[in-house]
Design a protein around this motif. Structure first.
Motif, PDB file in Angstrom:
ATOM      1  N   LYS A 127      38.646  11.415  28.785  1.00 10.09           N
ATOM      2  CA  LYS A 127      40.031  11.863  28.587  1.00 10.09           C
ATOM      3  C   LYS A 127      41.016  10.892  29.239  1.00 10.09           C
ATOM      4  CE  LYS A 127      38.864  16.780  28.236  1.00 10.09           C
ATOM      5  NZ  LYS A 127      38.935  18.110  28.897  1.00 10.09           N
ATOM      6  N   THR A 128      40.646  10.382  30.410  1.00 10.54           N
ATOM      7  CA  THR A 128      41.517   9.418  31.083  1.00 10.54           C
ATOM      8  C   THR A 128      41.596   8.122  30.286  1.00 10.54           C
ATOM      9  OG1 THR A 128      40.900  10.341  33.237  1.00 10.54           O
ATOM     10  CG2 THR A 128      41.928   8.171  33.232  1.00 10.54           C
ATOM     11  N   ALA A 129      40.436   7.635  29.828  1.00 12.65           N
ATOM     12  CA  ALA A 129      40.398   6.382  29.071  1.00 12.65           C
ATOM     13  C   ALA A 129      41.147   6.511  27.749  1.00 12.65           C
ATOM     14  CB  ALA A 129      38.955   5.962  28.829  1.00 12.65           C
ATOM     15  N   ALA A 130      41.108   7.693  27.155  1.00 10.62           N
ATOM     16  CA  ALA A 130      41.835   7.908  25.902  1.00 10.62           C
ATOM     17  C   ALA A 130      43.339   7.956  26.147  1.00 10.62           C
ATOM     18  CB  ALA A 130      41.369   9.203  25.243  1.00 10.62           C
ATOM     19  N   ALA A 131      43.740   8.548  27.273  1.00 10.79           N
ATOM     20  CA  ALA A 131      45.165   8.652  27.595  1.00 10.79           C
ATOM     21  C   ALA A 131      45.736   7.329  28.083  1.00 10.79           C
ATOM     22  CB  ALA A 131      45.380   9.733  28.651  1.00 10.79           C
ATOM     23  N   ALA A 132      44.872   6.490  28.681  1.00  6.23           N
ATOM     24  CA  ALA A 132      45.304   5.180  29.189  1.00  6.23           C
ATOM     25  C   ALA A 132      44.319   4.130  28.692  1.00  6.23           C
ATOM     26  CB  ALA A 132      45.369   5.194  30.711  1.00  6.23           C
ATOM     27  N   PRO A 133      44.329   3.832  27.395  1.00  3.16           N
ATOM     28  CA  PRO A 133      43.333   2.910  26.835  1.00  3.16           C
ATOM     29  C   PRO A 133      43.587   1.465  27.252  1.00  3.16           C
ATOM     30  CG  PRO A 133      44.945   3.512  25.161  1.00  3.16           C
ATOM     31  CD  PRO A 133      45.255   4.347  26.367  1.00  3.16           C
ATOM     32  N   GLY A 134      42.513   0.678  27.191  1.00  2.00           N
ATOM     33  CA  GLY A 134      42.648  -0.760  27.400  1.00  2.00           C
ATOM     34  C   GLY A 134      42.828  -1.186  28.837  1.00  2.00           C
ATOM     35  N   ARG A 135      42.555  -0.302  29.793  1.00  2.00           N
ATOM     36  CA  ARG A 135      42.759  -0.651  31.200  1.00  2.00           C
ATOM     37  C   ARG A 135      41.477  -1.174  31.844  1.00  2.00           C
ATOM     38  NH1 ARG A 135      47.064   1.892  28.756  1.00  2.00           N
ATOM     39  NH2 ARG A 135      48.848   2.017  30.186  1.00  2.00           N
TER      40      ARG A 135
ATOM     41  N   GLU B  55      41.053  18.657  34.913  1.00  2.00           N
ATOM     42  CA  GLU B  55      41.679  17.944  33.809  1.00  2.00           C
ATOM     43  C   GLU B  55      42.448  16.748  34.362  1.00  2.00           C
ATOM     44  OE1 GLU B  55      41.372  18.426  30.593  1.00  2.00           O
ATOM     45  OE2 GLU B  55      40.035  20.139  30.898  1.00  2.00           O
ATOM     46  N   PRO B  56      42.246  15.561  33.782  1.00  2.00           N
ATOM     47  CA  PRO B  56      42.951  14.380  34.299  1.00  2.00           C
ATOM     48  C   PRO B  56      44.387  14.306  33.810  1.00  2.00           C
ATOM     49  CG  PRO B  56      41.585  13.759  32.442  1.00  2.00           C
ATOM     50  CD  PRO B  56      41.331  15.226  32.679  1.00  2.00           C
ATOM     51  N   ASP B  57      45.212  13.685  34.628  1.00  2.00           N
ATOM     52  CA  ASP B  57      46.594  13.397  34.263  1.00  2.00           C
ATOM     53  C   ASP B  57      46.809  11.908  34.503  1.00  2.00           C
ATOM     54  OD1 ASP B  57      49.288  13.105  33.918  1.00  2.00           O
ATOM     55  OD2 ASP B  57      49.861  14.794  35.196  1.00  2.00           O
ATOM     56  N   ALA B  58      47.023  11.165  33.434  1.00  2.00           N
ATOM     57  CA  ALA B  58      47.135   9.707  33.532  1.00  2.00           C
ATOM     58  C   ALA B  58      48.528   9.241  33.925  1.00  2.00           C
ATOM     59  CB  ALA B  58      46.729   9.063  32.204  1.00  2.00           C
ATOM     60  N   ALA B  59      49.426  10.171  34.241  1.00  2.00           N
ATOM     61  CA  ALA B  59      50.801   9.779  34.564  1.00  2.00           C
ATOM     62  C   ALA B  59      50.851   8.832  35.758  1.00  2.00           C
ATOM     63  CB  ALA B  59      51.643  11.023  34.840  1.00  2.00           C
ATOM     64  N   SER B  60      49.960   9.037  36.737  1.00  2.00           N
ATOM     65  CA  SER B  60      49.972   8.173  37.921  1.00  2.00           C
ATOM     66  C   SER B  60      49.643   6.728  37.556  1.00  2.00           C
ATOM     67  CB  SER B  60      48.975   8.693  38.960  1.00  2.00           C
ATOM     68  OG  SER B  60      47.662   8.763  38.418  1.00  2.00           O
ATOM     69  N   ILE B  61      48.807   6.539  36.537  1.00  2.00           N
ATOM     70  CA  ILE B  61      48.465   5.190  36.085  1.00  2.00           C
ATOM     71  C   ILE B  61      49.694   4.516  35.486  1.00  2.00           C
ATOM     72  CG2 ILE B  61      47.014   3.862  34.500  1.00  2.00           C
ATOM     73  CD1 ILE B  61      44.971   6.205  34.710  1.00  2.00           C
ATOM     74  N   MET B  62      50.389   5.238  34.619  1.00  5.19           N
ATOM     75  CA  MET B  62      51.584   4.680  33.974  1.00  5.19           C
ATOM     76  C   MET B  62      52.674   4.379  35.004  1.00  5.19           C
ATOM     77  SD  MET B  62      50.050   5.071  31.152  1.00  5.19           S
ATOM     78  CE  MET B  62      49.055   6.179  30.144  1.00  5.19           C
TER      79      MET B  62
END
Length: 392
Positions: free
Chosen positions: A225-233, A158-165
């Protein structure tokens, strides 16, 4: 890196790197050519970490790292954290141990499946920032068939987009964060030595498709799931070069890249993102396929003789649809004297100026991976920045 630009009434406005890169990616005008050092500044490194395998703690690296941080348009490459799914059973089938000896760090892995024990060995040398694959996990079709018996739950994460933010917050307006992912071909091909992979791709296509499908089943939901959690990247998708010439013909590039990597691009687009396809080497005969796939950007567009098509040609043929990154060989940065390197960069910028296109980012094709940065190498990186700043 803010840069002043004159308005029609001669007022100066400041353009930051985040805006400059975004404009280059979306076909808007830029105040000057964006310049990026790829992995240098692309990965967050700690030059103070005392780890003997950290090449960046050599004092010769610090001026280059500071140049990247302070004077370039940064693109931080970040992979989302991956947490094992609740039903992930990888630990029951995979084992790993690491040891250090003779100035190197060795990692040994074993996989027990299908009545076989699959093994691989990797080596990392203290003075070189790369991992050598001493032994590949799969040695041929029989190993591939055994690997396919692994339960799908082994690959469930399961991805966690926190690192992107977090990376975006730390970076601010000094650039963009780029989400990094391999494609199914990258995952499958890397299991074999290059010669065994090529033999599989040519002679065992049905079996190789099964490997690609196995990786795709889990990669696609992870990407979505990653793209949905961090859209527009912005995303970088790597792996297509495994099927480029001279390794495989364009027909197999279509089979192994178009078929399995296009869905990744579509998932990124579905959530408002942009996909930058990464493919070293020859491009001429696969560019039409890459264009069909809907890539928003392409790197590193290597010039001949490493590549087989000039930047001018790529811009004329596909520049309206894809932002192009690169065109400066890292080997040129490390080996050419200052005057010769300046002429090379000016030629690249001339080809951009004399053609039209969506956008261009001046960038090396890779990065140095040794412990020491020479004075000449640093001067050539400084030349990239200086000449980019002079372009309109």
């Amino acid at each position: 890196m803010p840069h002043e630009r004159a308005t029609p009434d001669n007022r100066e406005i400041r353009v930051n790197s985040k805006t400059r890169l975004t404009h280059a990616l979306t076909g808007k005008s830029v105040d000057r050519t964006p310049v990026n050092f790829y992995e240098v500044g692309g990965f967050a490194v700690d030059p103070d970490a005392p780890d003997p395998f950290n090449i960046y703690n050599d004092p010769s690296w610090r001026p280059l790292l500071e140049l990247a941080e302070n004077e370039t348009d940064l693109i931080r490459m970040v992979a989302p954290d991956a947490r094992p799914a609740a039903d992930n059973c990888r630990d029951a089938l995979f084992s790993e141990k690491t040891e250090e000896r003779d100035g190197a760090r060795y990692t040994y892995r074993k996989v027990r499946v299908g009545g076989r024990t699959l093994t691989e060995t990797q080596r990392r040398d203290a003075g070189v920032n790369t991992v050598w694959q001493v032994e590949h996990l799969l040695k041929g079709p029989d190993d591939a068939r055994a690997f396919l018996e692994l339960p799908d739950e082994v690959f469930a994460y399961e991805p966690d987009a926190a690192s992107i933010m977090q990376a975006e917050e730390a970076l601010g307006d000094r650039g963009l964060v780029m989400v990094d992912t391999g494609d199914p071909l990258c995952a499958a091909a890397a299991l074999f030595s290059m010669e065994d992979y090529i033999a599989m791709a040519y002679t065992e296509s049905a079996l190789f498709h099964r490997l690609l499908e196995k990786f795709a089943r889990h990669l696609y939901p992870f990407v979505e799931k990653t793209a949905a959690a961090a859209p527009g990247r912005l995303w970088r998708v790597y792996g297509p070069e495994y099927a480029s010439e001279p390794y495989l013909p364009p027909a197999l590039f279509r089979d192994y890249v178009h078929e399995y990597t296009t869905p990744i691009i579509k998932l990124i687009h579905k959530h408002g993102g942009m996909a930058r396809l990464h493919s070293h080497g020859r491009l001429r005969n696969i560019l039409p396929i890459i264009a069909e796939m809907g890539a928003d950007a392409l790197d590193p567009v290597e010039p001949p003789p490493q590549g087989d098509i000039t930047l001018r040609e790529v811009r004329n043929l596909y520049g309206a649809d894809m932002t192009l990154f690169g065109n400066i060989e890292v080997s040129a940065i490390e080996t050419l004297e200052s005057d010769a390197f300046e002429g090379l960069v000016k030629n690249t910028l001339r080809e951009v100026a004399e053609t039209s296109g969506k956008g261009f980012v001046l960038m090396p094709t890779a990065a140095p991976y040794g412990r020491r940065i020479t004075a000449n190498t640093l001067r050539n990186y400084e030349t990239l920045v200086r000449l980019a700043k002079l372009t309109p």
